[in-house]
Design a protein around this motif. Sequence first.
Motif, PDB file in Angstrom:
ATOM      1  N   ASP A   6     -19.293   4.838  -5.645  1.00  0.00           N
ATOM      2  CA  ASP A   6     -19.855   5.131  -4.990  1.00  0.00           C
ATOM      3  C   ASP A   6     -21.034   5.552  -6.208  1.00  0.00           C
ATOM      4  N   GLN A   7     -20.129   6.090  -7.171  1.00  0.00           N
ATOM      5  CA  GLN A   7     -21.571   5.801  -7.947  1.00  0.00           C
ATOM      6  C   GLN A   7     -22.231   5.020  -8.470  1.00  0.00           C
ATOM      7  N   TYR A   8     -21.565   3.047  -8.508  1.00  0.00           N
ATOM      8  CA  TYR A   8     -21.940   2.444  -9.290  1.00  0.00           C
ATOM      9  C   TYR A   8     -22.696   1.644  -7.985  1.00  0.00           C
ATOM     10  N   LEU A   9     -22.658   2.070  -6.924  1.00  0.00           N
ATOM     11  CA  LEU A   9     -23.501   1.217  -5.449  1.00  0.00           C
ATOM     12  C   LEU A   9     -22.449   0.049  -5.586  1.00  0.00           C
ATOM     13  N   LEU A  10     -20.970  -0.059  -5.689  1.00  0.00           N
ATOM     14  CA  LEU A  10     -20.488  -1.557  -5.053  1.00  0.00           C
ATOM     15  C   LEU A  10     -19.792  -0.964  -4.110  1.00  0.00           C
ATOM     16  N   GLU A  11     -19.927  -1.896  -2.844  1.00  0.00           N
ATOM     17  CA  GLU A  11     -19.891  -1.442  -1.505  1.00  0.00           C
ATOM     18  C   GLU A  11     -18.635  -2.391  -1.243  1.00  0.00           C
ATOM     19  N   GLY A  12     -18.621  -2.895  -1.540  1.00  0.00           N
ATOM     20  CA  GLY A  12     -17.367  -3.730  -1.267  1.00  0.00           C
ATOM     21  C   GLY A  12     -16.132  -3.059  -1.904  1.00  0.00           C
ATOM     22  N   LEU A  13     -15.734  -3.045  -3.282  1.00  0.00           N
ATOM     23  CA  LEU A  13     -15.259  -1.989  -3.676  1.00  0.00           C
ATOM     24  C   LEU A  13     -14.653  -0.720  -2.932  1.00  0.00           C
ATOM     25  N   LYS A  14     -15.777   0.102  -2.470  1.00  0.00           N
ATOM     26  CA  LYS A  14     -15.578   1.031  -2.218  1.00  0.00           C
ATOM     27  C   LYS A  14     -15.274   0.424  -0.543  1.00  0.00           C
ATOM     28  N   ARG A  15     -15.279  -0.285   0.128  1.00  0.00           N
ATOM     29  CA  ARG A  15     -14.437  -0.087   1.144  1.00  0.00           C
ATOM     30  C   ARG A  15     -13.207  -0.633   1.055  1.00  0.00           C
ATOM     31  N   LEU A  16     -12.609  -1.001  -0.149  1.00  0.00           N
ATOM     32  CA  LEU A  16     -11.194  -1.453  -0.860  1.00  0.00           C
ATOM     33  C   LEU A  16     -10.774  -0.495  -0.635  1.00  0.00           C
ATOM     34  N   CYS A  17     -11.393   0.612  -1.678  1.00  0.00           N
ATOM     35  CA  CYS A  17     -10.591   1.707  -1.306  1.00  0.00           C
ATOM     36  C   CYS A  17      -9.727   2.791  -0.302  1.00  0.00           C
ATOM     37  N   GLU A  18     -11.221   2.676   0.245  1.00  0.00           N
ATOM     38  CA  GLU A  18     -11.712   3.259   1.976  1.00  0.00           C
ATOM     39  C   GLU A  18      -9.921   3.136   2.293  1.00  0.00           C
ATOM     40  N   MET A  19      -9.606   2.101   2.721  1.00  0.00           N
ATOM     41  CA  MET A  19      -8.401   0.707   3.486  1.00  0.00           C
ATOM     42  C   MET A  19      -6.940   1.648   2.891  1.00  0.00           C
ATOM     43  N   CYS A  20      -7.199   1.446   1.414  1.00  0.00           N
ATOM     44  CA  CYS A  20      -6.109   1.975   0.425  1.00  0.00           C
ATOM     45  C   CYS A  20      -5.724   3.666   0.758  1.00  0.00           C
ATOM     46  N   ILE A  21      -7.378   4.128   0.455  1.00  0.00           N
ATOM     47  CA  ILE A  21      -6.972   6.023   0.986  1.00  0.00           C
ATOM     48  C   ILE A  21      -6.258   5.878   2.290  1.00  0.00           C
ATOM     49  N   ALA A  22      -6.837   5.240   3.614  1.00  0.00           N
ATOM     50  CA  ALA A  22      -6.235   4.952   4.802  1.00  0.00           C
ATOM     51  C   ALA A  22      -5.176   4.430   4.990  1.00  0.00           C
ATOM     52  N   GLN A  23      -4.479   4.141   4.320  1.00  0.00           N
ATOM     53  CA  GLN A  23      -2.715   3.353   4.370  1.00  0.00           C
ATOM     54  C   GLN A  23      -2.332   5.227   4.533  1.00  0.00           C
ATOM     55  N   ALA A  24      -2.306   5.609   3.607  1.00  0.00           N
ATOM     56  CA  ALA A  24      -1.627   6.809   3.035  1.00  0.00           C
ATOM     57  C   ALA A  24      -1.858   7.791   3.632  1.00  0.00           C
ATOM     58  N   LEU A  25      -2.955   8.302   4.810  1.00  0.00           N
ATOM     59  CA  LEU A  25      -3.571   9.593   5.394  1.00  0.00           C
ATOM     60  C   LEU A  25      -2.279   9.958   6.447  1.00  0.00           C
ATOM     61  N   HIS A  26      -2.067  10.728   6.341  1.00  0.00           N
ATOM     62  CA  HIS A  26      -0.925  12.135   6.861  1.00  0.00           C
ATOM     63  C   HIS A  26      -1.471  13.126   7.450  1.00  0.00           C
ATOM     64  N   ILE A  27      -0.894  13.517   8.037  1.00  0.00           N
ATOM     65  CA  ILE A  27      -1.683  15.517   8.327  1.00  0.00           C
ATOM     66  C   ILE A  27      -1.854  16.211   7.717  1.00  0.00           C
ATOM     67  N   THR A  28      -1.094  16.370   6.565  1.00  0.00           N
ATOM     68  CA  THR A  28      -0.890  16.279   5.301  1.00  0.00           C
ATOM     69  C   THR A  28      -2.136  16.346   4.961  1.00  0.00           C
ATOM     70  N   ASN A  29      -2.813  15.436   4.528  1.00  0.00           N
ATOM     71  CA  ASN A  29      -3.787  14.903   3.626  1.00  0.00           C
ATOM     72  C   ASN A  29      -5.144  14.870   4.434  1.00  0.00           C
ATOM     73  N   LEU A  30      -5.151  15.013   5.562  1.00  0.00           N
ATOM     74  CA  LEU A  30      -6.179  14.559   6.248  1.00  0.00           C
ATOM     75  C   LEU A  30      -7.921  14.942   6.461  1.00  0.00           C
ATOM     76  N   SER A  31      -7.454  16.345   6.454  1.00  0.00           N
ATOM     77  CA  SER A  31      -8.742  17.155   5.658  1.00  0.00           C
ATOM     78  C   SER A  31      -8.800  17.204   4.061  1.00  0.00           C
ATOM     79  N   HIS A  32      -8.642  17.307   3.310  1.00  0.00           N
ATOM     80  CA  HIS A  32      -8.410  16.011   2.105  1.00  0.00           C
ATOM     81  C   HIS A  32      -9.604  14.884   2.092  1.00  0.00           C
ATOM     82  N   THR A  33      -8.676  14.017   2.503  1.00  0.00           N
ATOM     83  CA  THR A  33      -9.317  12.596   2.969  1.00  0.00           C
ATOM     84  C   THR A  33     -10.129  12.915   3.539  1.00  0.00           C
ATOM     85  N   PHE A  34     -11.313  13.593   4.410  1.00  0.00           N
ATOM     86  CA  PHE A  34     -12.141  13.574   4.879  1.00  0.00           C
ATOM     87  C   PHE A  34     -13.384  14.289   4.304  1.00  0.00           C
TER      88      PHE A  34
END
Length: 681
Positions: free
Chosen positions: A585-613
């Motif tokens: 986000d800091q270096y405006l790398l949208e493609g990399l950001k999407r990869l990060c979003e996908m990775c984080i989303a795979q680990a999404l859980h009720i317990t980390n939902l608020s923090h992830t959002f």
Amino acid sequence: MDYVPEISALLAVLSTATERGGVGLLDKAGLRKAAHQLSELAKQDELIDDIVSEGAIPIVCPLLNLSALGAQPCTEYEEVEKEASFILGLLAVKPEYQTKIAEQNALAGLVRLLNQYNVKAPKDSQPSRAGSARRAADAITNLAHENVEIKNMVRAQNGIPPLVVLLEALDIKVQRAAAGALRTLAFKNEGNKEQIVECKALPILIQMLCSEDQGVHYEAVGVLGNLVHSSQHIKRKVLEEGALQPVVGLLNSPCSESQREAALLLGQFATTDSDTKAKIVQRGAVPLLISMLSSADSSLKEMSTFALGRLAQNNDNQAGIVQCGGLLPLLELLESKAYSLQHNAAFALYGLADNEDNVPDIIKVGALQRLVDCGEKLSVQASKDCVQKTITRMEQKLSTSTRVLNHVEYMLRSGEIVVQQRAAMSLAKLAPTEALHRIFAVRQGLDVLLNMLTDKNEGRHMQLKAANAVLELARKIDAITPIDCLPAHPEKTVRLGSQYVNNPSLADISFIVDGKPFYAHRIALVASSDAFRVMFDGGYREKEASSIEIPNIGWDVFHCMMTYIYTGNVDVAPEIAPQLLQASDQYLLEGLKRLCEMCIAQALHITNLSHTFDLSESYSAPQLAKRCVLFTLEHFQEASDVYDSVGFSNMLVRMVPYLRVGLLEDMNKVWSAIASNGLSR
């Protein structure tokens, strides 16, 4: 108390009557008394086995013919015959003794007693014979109960004709007993059914439907029900004899058993043809059947639901049943715990959904949501399938009829919020693809659902329904969004390859990360990121620097980011994904950001939902935010249990704008694609 000695003594007295030659010398009063006492003992179920084991059957059966052995009529002997019929009827309650009794030629004696009663003689002139005929009919009823062989034996020994004759007896009790026997004999026995009809029983049975005696019309309607079961031609004969009106009339009977049998019979009549269905309705059956749906008697509810289900296979009847208020009671029965009620109600509702005029009414009362809710709770798969077919039928009506769809859409303008909500939830599930944009974007159906989702006054149950509806809408849109409508993120880049990552060869810039130099090439950085381009081409001091310190990014994160810049791809490790998201986000790398979003989303859980959002909001990650919102909708109940009420409500309020914008954007893309292909309505 041990009754065996008493039973044995009574049977000893009765056994004297089997000696033909000594009939005239018998103690008539003693014989009658012994027979009566034994019948009293036989009323006690626990004594039946003892009575049989002491040899009662071969002793009692001959008593059925006692009066035939004497030269002169004898009232005492007729009384003994009546008691013998009664005893055998009581013993026959146990199926294991039915055949044993029949093998002792009991049926011939019972049929003789039926024939002895003269239905045309004054009622008071032959009281003993009336009692004998009644007890004989009752005994045949018990002997033939669920016993096909004995049913056939009764027919073979000409027992059906005298039973039909007894239907016209002046004695009400004899009528009832004869009808009860015919009812049993007709049950699942085609030969007996045919003979009963051939003996011209139908006219008198139909007359008996109008009897003031509840027992008489109950037995009569039962006989007719068994006669028409699985027999289309008998059903037509019964209708031709004029049974329809009196059967409908029994729906008003104070006798719930007669009401039940009448409802069952009307359900059977309704399978004859559409004209019969219409006649049943014209005679006022529908309101009466609907009122029976609220009865405390479960069997009465079952039969009325059965009848309505068969009537609901006619288009005009379908509308009439709904207009008479049948919809909500049927839904109540669908949610009952009794399988038979569930299934009959499911079948009736399936019929009602076939009428286009009913679909808006079904939606207006919230029936669709109730169908969905109870679908998985039903006991039997057949009922579940029926409910699913009902929902599919409603979906087809909305897809093929503009009139129906417009009617339901109009509910979004209702002054009643609950009607708006029911319409929006139903349309999210059932509306055709080409109408989604108009319903949820133009006519603000989406806002109805989202307001429902965030309104604390709705309660968790209604919020859960809204969540399910929005999730269904999102999935439907996602499934039909054309690939070429997906947002594109073209990146200006120069891919030098992985061999140049942190390679001093030809490097013209270095970064100090965690105190160590990291070698890079300006051309790759500038081409890949506007942030680097501004850094090196703008008026910043880094423009001329040969070494730049990176204070807020760890080595592993920076190395991963550079690998992406040099290769266009990188495996994002879950443990550094949040930090890499921040860096992208800091270096405006949208493609990399999407990869990060996908990775984080795979680990999404009720317990980390608020923090992830929170991460998605902090680092402008709309895809991650969308995934958090969808995850919340998918696990709404669980999430609401984990987070405190205030925290969960606040999180929903924060999420909804992302959801609204995302869904509207997707709907606009879908609409544009559909409109360009000429599919809009």
